[in-house]
Design an enzyme around this catalytic site. Structure first.
Site, mmCIF file in Angstrom:
data_model
loop_
_atom_site.group_PDB
_atom_site.id
_atom_site.type_symbol
_atom_site.label_atom_id
_atom_site.label_comp_id
_atom_site.label_asym_id
_atom_site.label_seq_id
_atom_site.Cartn_x
_atom_site.Cartn_y
_atom_site.Cartn_z
ATOM 1 C CB ALA A 55 -12.686 -6.459 5.575
ATOM 2 C CB SER A 82 -10.425 -17.444 9.585
ATOM 3 O OG SER A 82 -9.166 -17.099 9.063
ATOM 4 C CB SER A 88 -6.052 -12.472 8.361
ATOM 5 O OG SER A 88 -6.957 -13.339 9.001
ATOM 6 C CG PHE A 147 1.479 6.182 2.531
ATOM 7 C CD1 PHE A 147 2.343 6.024 3.592
ATOM 8 C CD2 PHE A 147 0.974 5.035 1.920
ATOM 9 C CE1 PHE A 147 2.700 4.765 4.051
ATOM 10 C CE2 PHE A 147 1.321 3.770 2.370
ATOM 11 C CZ PHE A 147 2.180 3.626 3.438
ATOM 12 C CD GLN A 154 -1.429 -0.482 -5.573
ATOM 13 O OE1 GLN A 154 -1.587 -0.814 -4.407
ATOM 14 N NE2 GLN A 154 -1.771 0.702 -6.024
ATOM 15 C CG HIS A 173 4.238 -1.761 -2.972
ATOM 16 N ND1 HIS A 173 5.492 -1.253 -2.782
ATOM 17 C CD2 HIS A 173 3.466 -1.229 -1.991
ATOM 18 C CE1 HIS A 173 5.477 -0.447 -1.728
ATOM 19 N NE2 HIS A 173 4.250 -0.414 -1.242
ATOM 20 C CG LEU A 210 5.348 -3.849 1.268
ATOM 21 C CD1 LEU A 210 5.040 -3.580 -0.183
ATOM 22 C CD2 LEU A 210 4.204 -3.405 2.142
ATOM 23 C CD GLU A 270 3.185 4.434 -1.303
ATOM 24 O OE1 GLU A 270 3.146 3.734 -2.319
ATOM 25 O OE2 GLU A 270 2.219 5.090 -0.895
ATOM 26 N NE ARG A 312 1.398 1.700 -2.755
ATOM 27 C CZ ARG A 312 0.813 1.109 -1.735
ATOM 28 N NH1 ARG A 312 -0.124 0.196 -1.950
ATOM 29 N NH2 ARG A 312 1.160 1.399 -0.505
ATOM 30 C CG HIS A 319 0.986 -4.344 -2.795
ATOM 31 N ND1 HIS A 319 1.472 -4.991 -1.665
ATOM 32 C CD2 HIS A 319 0.351 -3.246 -2.330
ATOM 33 C CE1 HIS A 319 1.157 -4.280 -0.591
ATOM 34 N NE2 HIS A 319 0.463 -3.232 -0.972
ATOM 35 C CE1 TYR A 320 -6.188 -3.767 -1.645
ATOM 36 C CE2 TYR A 320 -6.836 -2.780 -3.734
ATOM 37 C CZ TYR A 320 -7.122 -3.125 -2.421
ATOM 38 O OH TYR A 320 -8.345 -2.814 -1.894
ATOM 39 C CD GLU A 323 -6.142 -7.099 -1.561
ATOM 40 O OE1 GLU A 323 -5.639 -6.996 -0.423
ATOM 41 O OE2 GLU A 323 -5.486 -7.378 -2.579
ATOM 42 N NE ARG A 370 -4.532 -0.752 -2.062
ATOM 43 C CZ ARG A 370 -3.597 -0.689 -1.108
ATOM 44 N NH1 ARG A 370 -3.625 0.253 -0.194
ATOM 45 N NH2 ARG A 370 -2.618 -1.579 -1.079
ATOM 46 C CG LEU A 371 -4.292 7.376 -3.739
ATOM 47 C CD1 LEU A 371 -4.497 8.730 -3.076
ATOM 48 C CD2 LEU A 371 -3.189 7.466 -4.777
ATOM 49 N N GLY A 372 -1.818 4.146 -1.598
ATOM 50 C CA GLY A 372 -1.341 3.490 -0.396
ATOM 51 C C GLY A 372 -2.096 4.028 0.813
HETATM 52 C C1 LIG Z 1 2.761 -6.724 3.078
HETATM 53 C C2 LIG Z 1 1.540 -5.845 2.936
HETATM 54 C C3 LIG Z 1 1.538 -4.571 3.471
HETATM 55 C C4 LIG Z 1 0.426 -3.756 3.322
HETATM 56 N N1 LIG Z 1 0.468 -2.500 3.880
HETATM 57 C C5 LIG Z 1 -0.648 -1.726 3.803
HETATM 58 C C6 LIG Z 1 -0.668 -0.453 4.444
HETATM 59 O O1 LIG Z 1 0.276 -0.021 5.094
HETATM 60 N N2 LIG Z 1 -1.789 0.285 4.337
HETATM 61 C C7 LIG Z 1 -2.886 -0.135 3.646
HETATM 62 O O2 LIG Z 1 -3.895 0.567 3.613
HETATM 63 N N3 LIG Z 1 -2.880 -1.351 3.039
HETATM 64 C C8 LIG Z 1 -1.799 -2.153 3.111
HETATM 65 N N4 LIG Z 1 -1.808 -3.376 2.496
HETATM 66 C C9 LIG Z 1 -3.041 -3.869 1.901
HETATM 67 C C10 LIG Z 1 -3.994 -4.307 3.003
HETATM 68 O O3 LIG Z 1 -3.261 -4.771 4.085
HETATM 69 C C11 LIG Z 1 -4.934 -5.408 2.541
HETATM 70 O O4 LIG Z 1 -5.594 -5.039 1.358
HETATM 71 C C12 LIG Z 1 -5.980 -5.685 3.623
HETATM 72 O O5 LIG Z 1 -5.372 -5.904 4.871
HETATM 73 C C13 LIG Z 1 -6.841 -6.870 3.248
HETATM 74 O O6 LIG Z 1 -7.671 -7.164 4.341
HETATM 75 P P1 LIG Z 1 -8.912 -8.123 4.190
HETATM 76 O O7 LIG Z 1 -9.613 -8.112 5.492
HETATM 77 O O8 LIG Z 1 -9.688 -7.752 2.990
HETATM 78 O O9 LIG Z 1 -8.287 -9.559 3.872
HETATM 79 P P2 LIG Z 1 -7.110 -10.430 4.571
HETATM 80 O O10 LIG Z 1 -6.465 -9.733 5.694
HETATM 81 O O11 LIG Z 1 -6.266 -10.908 3.462
HETATM 82 O O12 LIG Z 1 -7.910 -11.639 5.182
HETATM 83 C C14 LIG Z 1 -8.548 -12.602 4.388
HETATM 84 C C15 LIG Z 1 -9.268 -13.559 5.306
HETATM 85 O O13 LIG Z 1 -10.073 -14.447 4.541
HETATM 86 C C16 LIG Z 1 -9.895 -15.767 4.997
HETATM 87 N N5 LIG Z 1 -10.150 -16.676 3.867
HETATM 88 C C17 LIG Z 1 -9.747 -16.557 2.583
HETATM 89 N N6 LIG Z 1 -10.163 -17.607 1.864
HETATM 90 C C18 LIG Z 1 -10.855 -18.417 2.704
HETATM 91 C C19 LIG Z 1 -11.528 -19.665 2.561
HETATM 92 N N7 LIG Z 1 -11.580 -20.312 1.391
HETATM 93 N N8 LIG Z 1 -12.110 -20.202 3.658
HETATM 94 C C20 LIG Z 1 -12.053 -19.585 4.858
HETATM 95 N N9 LIG Z 1 -11.433 -18.403 5.037
HETATM 96 C C21 LIG Z 1 -10.849 -17.824 3.980
HETATM 97 C C22 LIG Z 1 -8.461 -15.811 5.484
HETATM 98 O O14 LIG Z 1 -8.284 -16.851 6.408
HETATM 99 C C23 LIG Z 1 -8.338 -14.429 6.134
HETATM 100 O O15 LIG Z 1 -8.815 -14.473 7.438
HETATM 101 C C24 LIG Z 1 -0.699 -4.215 2.627
HETATM 102 C C25 LIG Z 1 -0.709 -5.505 2.104
HETATM 103 C C26 LIG Z 1 0.407 -6.297 2.239
HETATM 104 C C27 LIG Z 1 0.399 -7.676 1.626
#
Ligand SMILES: Cc1cc2nc3c(=O)[nH]c(=O)nc-3n(C[C@H](O)[C@H](O)[C@H](O)COP(=O)(O)OP(=O)(O)OC[C@H]3O[C@@H](n4cnc5c(N)ncnc54)[C@H](O)[C@@H]3O)c2cc1C
Length: 573
Positions: free
Chosen positions: A18, A40, A47, A122, A236, A238, A248, A251, A282, A351-352, A375, A386-388
């Protein structure tokens, strides 16, 4: 090098999918005229998003039978009718554009023999629409965004910089207080606009698929700064966390045809979701697994991590090596089992977070100049479940939207906010003196372990009133005890001891919101499944929970879910 006080036009807090998508959009929209910063707590590419495995959902093949309406219906039904349907509509329309955009930026999607992007089945999707790059989808998506970001000059990176608070004055964003973990400096970054993209908080559970850094900092800081959290009770689980680590098993492994098997050698999903079997949503698969375990049809372990089997053997070596190479590698390295030869031991793992920082359909929070995406946010796309493959897609869609909105807002602001120096000094004092000089008798790692054990037990797949009452009591006890921790490390550089305390303070605040919301919600819906209130209650509970911070604990309020296309009906698979 980081200055003692810094200022940028747009601040992106978090460098997951994101955050990176927001940063690329901010740089693109401002055409390098604005000054953008990404902050970050880890090195940018570390991340959690790099761990996303199975795929990203989007309608890419309408000519073969998929449609935006079908993706929307799957998402709404999957959400147990709590998703905002206008949000779902926007999502299904935008996600295909994001995947094509990534394609143009060079992502190596897995492809079909005719060269088109491949898609796999999925959970809960009634068409094969999880677009993937092997079983390392998030890794390749992150790299593609990172590479694209290199085109833009106006982006400053603050890697390994931990944000400790979000400063708001008179309802308007002002800046962030930041602890540079590598140098020990503590400083202010002022900004005209902020996008919070800090990810989830699953580390309040012991058995989880998440990285150690998923401690919900952004949501907790926003909450304490006065921004409400929404629908936090929906967590959620998983269905396939690897025993004993929780890593993990995507799925996609079931999408490719893997079976779930109990100790009687039965494909037990026949009993619970005969039409979708292993690829039911899930919440349903996780409940089915827990029922099997509770009724004695699981495999037991002395540590209580009773489990079931995920059998991939019939898929054959070629398919496993081509489509699921990471799963094979992880299972060999962490469970000492080769899935070509033996079934994989698994059970439901935290998981979520369906909930998060309350935003409107454009990702705007109620505070001026603050947006949230990914997230950490709750735009109400996933409702109660949430759906995968919808999460990575959500990160891309609302990363883009919030990146653009925040940038356009910043372009309209002439000057940066003024922040009185004492606000930063107060925060520095809170961190390094009030907390950092703690010399009590408590140990933060013990407190963290107690929290995780309790959440695994009391606030998991199945819930009930007495368990959650006990959970709330325990959380409040731990909140008191953490005030009396002993801090063993007094340095400011890579002080993981102090960091752990700040993280656990955040996790405790969020856990309290989850449990308070869960206790109040006297129904079962999606991932919130109460033994004492087993039915969904649309008349009273077809609404979102909002939690507002007060020093005594969360104050709950409710807003209706937006229903534009489909009235709630019974959810059967
Ligand atoms: C093992 C695994 C597999 C998954 N597989 C899938 C999939 O196949 N398909 C799908 O749709 N979803 C999947 N998900 C879910 C999905 O990957 C996550 O919900 C999504 O990637 C979250 O992205 P994000 O950008 O919100 O946060 P993140 O990628 O978690 O990044 C968070 C960021 O915030 C920063 N941050 C946090 N706190 C602070 C702070 N206090 N100060 C500075 N920086 C901070 C961190 O450094 C990081 O850069 C999976 C999740 C996991 C754990």
């Amino acid at each position: 090098m980081v200055e003692i006080e810094a200022a940028h036009d747009v601040l992106i807090l978090g460098s997951g999918l994101a955050g990176l998508r927001a940063a690329v959009e901010a740089a693109r929209v401002s055409n390098d005229e604005l000054d953008i910063a990404i902050i970050s707590r880890v090195q940018l590419m570390r991340s959690h998003s790099v761990c996303a495995e199975g795929g990203t959902a989007a309608v890419m093949r309408p000519e073969e039978g998929d449609s935006l309406e079908l993706h929307a219906w799957d998402t709404v039904r999957g959400s147990d009718f709590l998703a905002d349907q206008d949000v779902v509509k926007l999502f299904v329309e935008e996600s295909p554009k994001e995947l094509i955009q990534l394609d143009h930026w060079g992502i190596p999607w897995s492809r079909r023999p005719d060269g088109r992007m491949n898609q796999r089945p999925f959970g809960g999707h009634s068409f094969d629409r999880a677009t993937f790059a092997e079983d390392k989808t998030g890794f390749f998506e992150m790299h593609t965004l990172y590479d694209t970001l290199q085109k833009y000059a106006g982006v400053t990176r603050y890697d390994e910089c931990y944000v400790t608070s979000i400063l708001i004055d008179n309802g308007v964003f002002q800046g962030l207080t930041v602890w540079n973990l590598t140098t020990g400096q503590f400083f202010l970054i002022r900004g005209k606009a902020l996008v919070i993209a800090t990810g989830g908080a699953c580390r309040m559970f012991g058995f989880t698929t998440y990285s150690l850094t998923a401690t919900g900092d952004g949501a907790a800081m926003a909450y304490r700064a006065g921004i409400p959290l929404k629908d936090m009770e929906f967590v959620q689980f998983h269905p396939t966390g690897l025993i004993p680590s929780g890593i993990l098993i995507t799925e996609g492994a079931r999408g490719e045809g893997g079976y779930l098997i109990n100790n009687k050698d039965e494909r037990f999903m026949e009993r619970y979701a005969p039409s979708k079997m292993e690829t039911a949503p899930r919440d349903i698969v996780s409940r089915s697994e827990m029922t099997e375990i509770l009724e004695g049809r699981g495999f037991s372990r002395p540590d209580g991590l009773d489990y079931l089997h995920l059998d991939l053997r019939h898929l054959g070596a070629q398919k496993i090596n081509e489509r699921l190479p990471l799963i094979r590698e992880v299972t060999i390295k962490f469970a000492f089992i080769d899935p070509l030869e033996q079934p994989i031991p698994i059970r439901p793992a935290a998981h979520y977070f369906m909930g998060g920082i309350h935003t409107d359909i454009e990702g705007a929070t109620p505070v001026e100049a603050i947006w949230a995406a990914g997230e950490a946010a709750c735009v109400s796309l996933h409702g109660a479940n949430r759906l995968g493959a919808n999460s990575t897609a959500e990160c891309l869609v609302w990363g883009r939207i919030t990146g653009e909105k925040a940038t356009r807002y910043a372009m309209g602001q002439k000057s940066l906010p003024d922040v009185p120096p004492q606000r930063v000094q107060e925060e520095e004092k809170r961190l390094f003196e009030q907390i950092g000089h703690g010399n009590g008798s408590e140990d933060v790692y013990v407190i963290r372990a107690e929290l995780q054990r309790m959440m695994d037990h009391n606030v998991a797949v199945y819930r009930n009133g007495p368990d959650m009452e006990e959970a709330l009591k325990k959380i409040r006890e731990l909140k008191q005890r953490i005030k009396h921790v002993k801090v063993k490390d007094q340095s400011r550089i890579y002080n993981t001891n102090l960091l752990a305390i700040v993280e656990v303070i955040n996790l405790l605040d969020l856990a309290e919101v989850i449990v308070a919301g869960g206790l109040a919600r006297t129904e079962s819906r999606g991932a919130h499944s109460r033994r004492d209130f087993p039915n969904r209650d649309d008349d009273n509970w077809g609404k979102h929970t909002l939690a507002y911070y007060t020093p005594e604990g969360p104050r709950l309020d409710y807003i209706p879910a937006t229903i534009t296309m489909w009235q709630p009906v019974e959810r059967k698979y």
